[in-house]
Design an enzyme around this catalytic site. Structure first.
Site, PDB file in Angstrom:
ATOM      1  CG  HIS A  46      -1.944  -1.025   1.239  1.00  0.00           C
ATOM      2  ND1 HIS A  46      -3.005  -0.996   2.104  1.00  0.00           N
ATOM      3  CD2 HIS A  46      -2.113  -2.148   0.488  1.00  0.00           C
ATOM      4  CE1 HIS A  46      -3.786  -2.040   1.897  1.00  0.00           C
ATOM      5  NE2 HIS A  46      -3.263  -2.755   0.918  1.00  0.00           N
ATOM      6  CD  GLU A  48      -1.772   4.160   3.432  1.00  0.00           C
ATOM      7  OE1 GLU A  48      -1.554   3.526   2.371  1.00  0.00           O
ATOM      8  OE2 GLU A  48      -2.891   4.215   3.960  1.00  0.00           O
ATOM      9  CB  CYS A  76      -6.403  -0.446   5.364  1.00  0.00           C
ATOM     10  SG  CYS A  76      -4.684  -1.010   5.188  1.00  0.00           S
ATOM     11  CB  CYS A  79      -1.770   1.584   6.300  1.00  0.00           C
ATOM     12  SG  CYS A  79      -1.467   0.795   4.695  1.00  0.00           S
TER      13      CYS A  79
END
Length: 166
Positions: A46, A48, A76, A79
């Site tokens: 992701h 992040e 999410c 993260c």
């Protein structure tokens, strides 16, 4: 956040959901990233996480105290947990993620009492721009999927020797 939107566009060019992230401390960029789980065959890639990995490598430290992570979409669970472990001081995000966001949409995970580090959160920064980028991407993707379905149907009809009037 404007720079995070630019990073998200890089991911979109790779066919990824356009989410971008940048980590800053004292006005200096420590790390950056965009969504790339598909292109990297990595479910943890992701924006992040990619940005935190980049920052940790540059800093030669898995902790990123005093840093702010700017991301175009509400984080999410994975993260948010990584931000806690990295000791990120603050997350600033653009638009909410109604299906899986855990800062305000589905939960307020960063406020959990069981975490030994608190990450401050600010949402809604350039929210309309972030939402528009995501909505545009998904609209184009649905249109592409519709066209592909129509092309497959036409190919089946053409290969069967039948036409649409039958």
């Amino acid at each position: 956040m404007a720079y995070a939107l630019t990073l998200a566009a890089r991911g979109e060019l790779l066919g990824e959901v356009p989410v971008g992230a940048v980590i800053v401390r004292d006005g200096e960029i420590l790390g950056e990233g965009w969504n790339c789980p598909i292109s990297q065959s990595d479910p943890t890639a992701h924006a992040e996480i990619v940005a935190m990995r980049d920052a940790a490598t540059r800093e030669n430290n898995y902790r990123l105290p005093g840093s702010t992570l700017y991301v175009t979409l509400e984080p999410c669970t994975m993260c948010a947990g990584a931000m806690v472990h990295a000791r990120v001081a603050r997350v600033v995000y653009g638009t909410t993620e109604p299906k899986a966001g855990v800062v305000e949409s589905r939960a307020n995970l960063l406020e959990s009492a069981f975490f030994n580090h608190k990450v401050a959160a600010v949402g809604g920064v350039l929210a309309a721009n972030c939402q528009h980028q995501l909505s545009d991407f998904f609209r184009k993707r649905r249109e592409q999927q519709r066209l592909e379905k129509e092309q497959k149907k036409a190919a089946v009809v053409a290969n069967s020797g039948l036409d649409d009037s039958v």
